[in-house]
Write a protein that holds these residues in place. Structure first.
Motif, PDB file in Angstrom:
ATOM      1  N   GLN A 126     154.216  22.186 -42.628  1.00 50.90           N
ATOM      2  CA  GLN A 126     154.625  20.969 -41.920  1.00 50.90           C
ATOM      3  C   GLN A 126     153.514  19.922 -41.976  1.00 50.90           C
ATOM      4  N   GLY A 127     153.778  18.824 -42.697  1.00 47.95           N
ATOM      5  CA  GLY A 127     152.847  17.696 -42.745  1.00 47.95           C
ATOM      6  C   GLY A 127     151.472  18.040 -43.265  1.00 47.95           C
ATOM      7  N   LEU A 128     151.400  18.871 -44.315  1.00 49.25           N
ATOM      8  CA  LEU A 128     150.113  19.369 -44.794  1.00 49.25           C
ATOM      9  C   LEU A 128     149.370  18.294 -45.588  1.00 49.25           C
ATOM     10  N   ILE A 129     148.111  18.068 -45.191  1.00 55.31           N
ATOM     11  CA  ILE A 129     147.248  17.092 -45.864  1.00 55.31           C
ATOM     12  C   ILE A 129     145.902  17.747 -46.135  1.00 55.31           C
ATOM     13  N   LYS A 130     145.378  17.525 -47.351  1.00 55.17           N
ATOM     14  CA  LYS A 130     144.024  17.982 -47.668  1.00 55.17           C
ATOM     15  C   LYS A 130     143.270  16.849 -48.340  1.00 55.17           C
ATOM     16  N   GLU A 131     142.147  16.475 -47.728  1.00 57.10           N
ATOM     17  CA  GLU A 131     141.312  15.401 -48.264  1.00 57.10           C
ATOM     18  C   GLU A 131     139.922  15.931 -48.590  1.00 57.10           C
ATOM     19  N   PHE A 132     139.331  15.359 -49.647  1.00 60.22           N
ATOM     20  CA  PHE A 132     137.973  15.697 -50.062  1.00 60.22           C
ATOM     21  C   PHE A 132     137.138  14.429 -50.144  1.00 60.22           C
ATOM     22  N   GLN A 133     135.865  14.592 -49.884  1.00 61.52           N
ATOM     23  CA  GLN A 133     134.919  13.489 -50.092  1.00 61.52           C
ATOM     24  C   GLN A 133     134.309  13.655 -51.483  1.00 61.52           C
ATOM     25  N   VAL A 134     134.493  12.656 -52.345  1.00 59.31           N
ATOM     26  CA  VAL A 134     133.985  12.726 -53.709  1.00 59.31           C
ATOM     27  C   VAL A 134     133.279  11.416 -54.055  1.00 59.31           C
ATOM     28  N   LYS A 135     132.473  11.461 -55.113  1.00 61.03           N
ATOM     29  CA  LYS A 135     131.802  10.258 -55.591  1.00 61.03           C
ATOM     30  C   LYS A 135     132.602   9.667 -56.749  1.00 61.03           C
ATOM     31  N   ASN A 136     132.821   8.347 -56.687  1.00 55.91           N
ATOM     32  CA  ASN A 136     133.530   7.683 -57.787  1.00 55.91           C
ATOM     33  C   ASN A 136     132.557   7.329 -58.899  1.00 55.91           C
ATOM     34  N   LYS A 137     133.034   6.598 -59.906  1.00 55.83           N
ATOM     35  CA  LYS A 137     132.190   6.269 -61.054  1.00 55.83           C
ATOM     36  C   LYS A 137     131.006   5.377 -60.684  1.00 55.83           C
ATOM     37  N   ASP A 138     131.119   4.689 -59.521  1.00 55.78           N
ATOM     38  CA  ASP A 138     130.010   3.869 -59.033  1.00 55.78           C
ATOM     39  C   ASP A 138     129.096   4.648 -58.101  1.00 55.78           C
ATOM     40  N   LYS A 139     129.337   5.970 -58.011  1.00 59.22           N
ATOM     41  CA  LYS A 139     128.561   6.891 -57.182  1.00 59.22           C
ATOM     42  C   LYS A 139     128.692   6.594 -55.689  1.00 59.22           C
ATOM     43  N   LYS A 140     129.795   5.962 -55.329  1.00 59.72           N
ATOM     44  CA  LYS A 140     130.089   5.757 -53.922  1.00 59.72           C
ATOM     45  C   LYS A 140     130.984   6.883 -53.424  1.00 59.72           C
ATOM     46  N   VAL A 141     130.750   7.323 -52.201  1.00 57.63           N
ATOM     47  CA  VAL A 141     131.567   8.401 -51.629  1.00 57.63           C
ATOM     48  C   VAL A 141     132.907   7.836 -51.175  1.00 57.63           C
ATOM     49  N   VAL A 142     133.981   8.415 -51.708  1.00 59.84           N
ATOM     50  CA  VAL A 142     135.339   7.984 -51.356  1.00 59.84           C
ATOM     51  C   VAL A 142     136.156   9.211 -50.959  1.00 59.84           C
ATOM     52  N   THR A 143     137.255   8.975 -50.288  1.00 59.35           N
ATOM     53  CA  THR A 143     138.144  10.053 -49.864  1.00 59.35           C
ATOM     54  C   THR A 143     139.266  10.237 -50.872  1.00 59.35           C
ATOM     55  N   LYS A 144     139.403  11.450 -51.352  1.00 59.28           N
ATOM     56  CA  LYS A 144     140.486  11.777 -52.276  1.00 59.28           C
ATOM     57  C   LYS A 144     141.482  12.689 -51.554  1.00 59.28           C
ATOM     58  N   ARG A 145     142.758  12.318 -51.597  1.00 59.59           N
ATOM     59  CA  ARG A 145     143.796  13.127 -50.951  1.00 59.59           C
ATOM     60  C   ARG A 145     144.459  13.999 -52.020  1.00 59.59           C
ATOM     61  N   ALA A 146     144.168  15.299 -51.987  1.00 60.22           N
ATOM     62  CA  ALA A 146     144.699  16.227 -52.984  1.00 60.22           C
ATOM     63  C   ALA A 146     146.117  16.679 -52.654  1.00 60.22           C
ATOM     64  N   VAL A 147     146.400  16.808 -51.363  1.00 64.57           N
ATOM     65  CA  VAL A 147     147.749  17.158 -50.890  1.00 64.57           C
ATOM     66  C   VAL A 147     148.127  16.138 -49.829  1.00 64.57           C
ATOM     67  N   ASP A 148     149.313  15.544 -49.983  1.00 66.10           N
ATOM     68  CA  ASP A 148     149.670  14.367 -49.195  1.00 66.10           C
ATOM     69  C   ASP A 148     150.978  14.586 -48.421  1.00 66.10           C
TER      70      ASP A 148
END
Length: 288
Positions: free
Chosen positions: A5-27
């Motif tokens: 029910q309403g499963l979400i999984k987010e990761f903190q990753v670095k983009n190509k500019d080496k900035k930390v961004v949130t990636k949502r793997a399961v939405d």
């Protein structure tokens, strides 16, 4: 029954500019798996299939959302729920310093099985996957298909009610793949609920009672393979023209034949398959 029910999984990753961004793997994934069915999670690489399995098997925690086994949240009694499930991982992970039998013995001990029960189940499961004569061999000496079957045997040592299989036939040749399919069907026939992730469309169509199609972490649709095909039209006409490869769906072969007769170039008439539904729903062609 398994309920998500309403499963979400987010990761903190670095983009190509080496900035930390949130990636949502399961939405915001919600679905239910019925007892005793073979349930497939089908999607391209990076769709969130493995991450979903890791949350269902408590290898990683959801960012948000709930998972229930037989109406009970995994947060309430995870140790008891783990007794219900077996896991066939995507990657081979045997201890190569131990024999086949010793690997099975180690896994059985982790489930606190008695010595008598361990001996019985080890031989029983090795025989089930047709590896009974390999008990004293080293895992590294086995073929790829034999290793996959050994993963299945190991996952079943404690008699789980639910079996998770993450890409169970990846990189196997067609003959070995179909041998694994026979084992999965046998498990389901004996009452085991089987949940598989795959990017092989023909595998999902051949095995699964129902299929969830996921893309970019989201559930696109869920239904039986037959219903997916019938929603488009049971018969497909394929042809090539100046703009590329084309196809159109029809309810009957007669309608398809009439249409094909109007085309300037030759056409191929065939039954609609799950790959057609996958492409229509996701716009991608994967795993074929």
């Amino acid at each position: 029954m398994i309920k998500i029910q309403g499963l979400i999984k987010e990761f903190q990753v670095k983009n190509k500019d080496k900035k930390v961004v949130t990636k949502r793997a399961v939405d915001n994934l919600s679905l239910q798996v019925k007892p005793g069915e073979i349930f497939g999670i089908l999607g391209p690489n990076g769709a969130g299939k493995t991450t979903t399995i890791r949350m269902l098997t408590m290898e990683t925690q959801p960012t948000l959302g709930e998972i229930y086994y037989n109406g009970e949240s995994i947060k309430k009694n995870p140790r008891e729920i783990k007794k219900l499930i077996g896991v066939v991982p995507q990657h081979i992970n045997f201890d190569n310093d131990l024999t086949v039998g010793e690997n099975m013995e180690l896994h059985a001990r982790l489930h606190h099985m008695s010595s008598e029960k361990r001996r019985q189940r080890i031989q029983e499961m090795l025989d089930f996957v047709e590896l009974g004569d390999t008990i004293n061999r080293m895992p590294r000496s086995l073929s790829g298909g034999m290793k996959r079957r050994l993963l299945i045997a190991r996952s079943l040592i404690h008699e789980p009610k639910i079996l998770f299989m993450d890409e169970p036939t990846v990189a196997l040749d067609p003959q070995v793949r179909r041998r694994i399919w026979e084992l999965i069907r046998a498990l389901a026939a004996n009452g085991t609920t089987v949940i598989i992730t795959t990017h092989y469309i023909e595998e999902a169509e051949a095995l699964c009672n129902r299929v969830a199609i996921v893309n970019k972490g989201k559930l696109i649709a869920i239904d039986t393979p037959e219903a997916f095909c019938n929603s488009l039209g049971r018969i497909t006409v394929e042809w090539d023209d100046q703009t590329g490869h084309q196809y159109q769906f029809f309810e009957s072969r007669q309608e398809a034949a009439v249409f094909a007769g109007t085309l300037e170039h030759g056409a191929h008439i065939r039954r609609t398959n799950l790959e057609d539904a996958f492409i229509e729903l996701t716009g991608r062609k994967e795993g074929v």
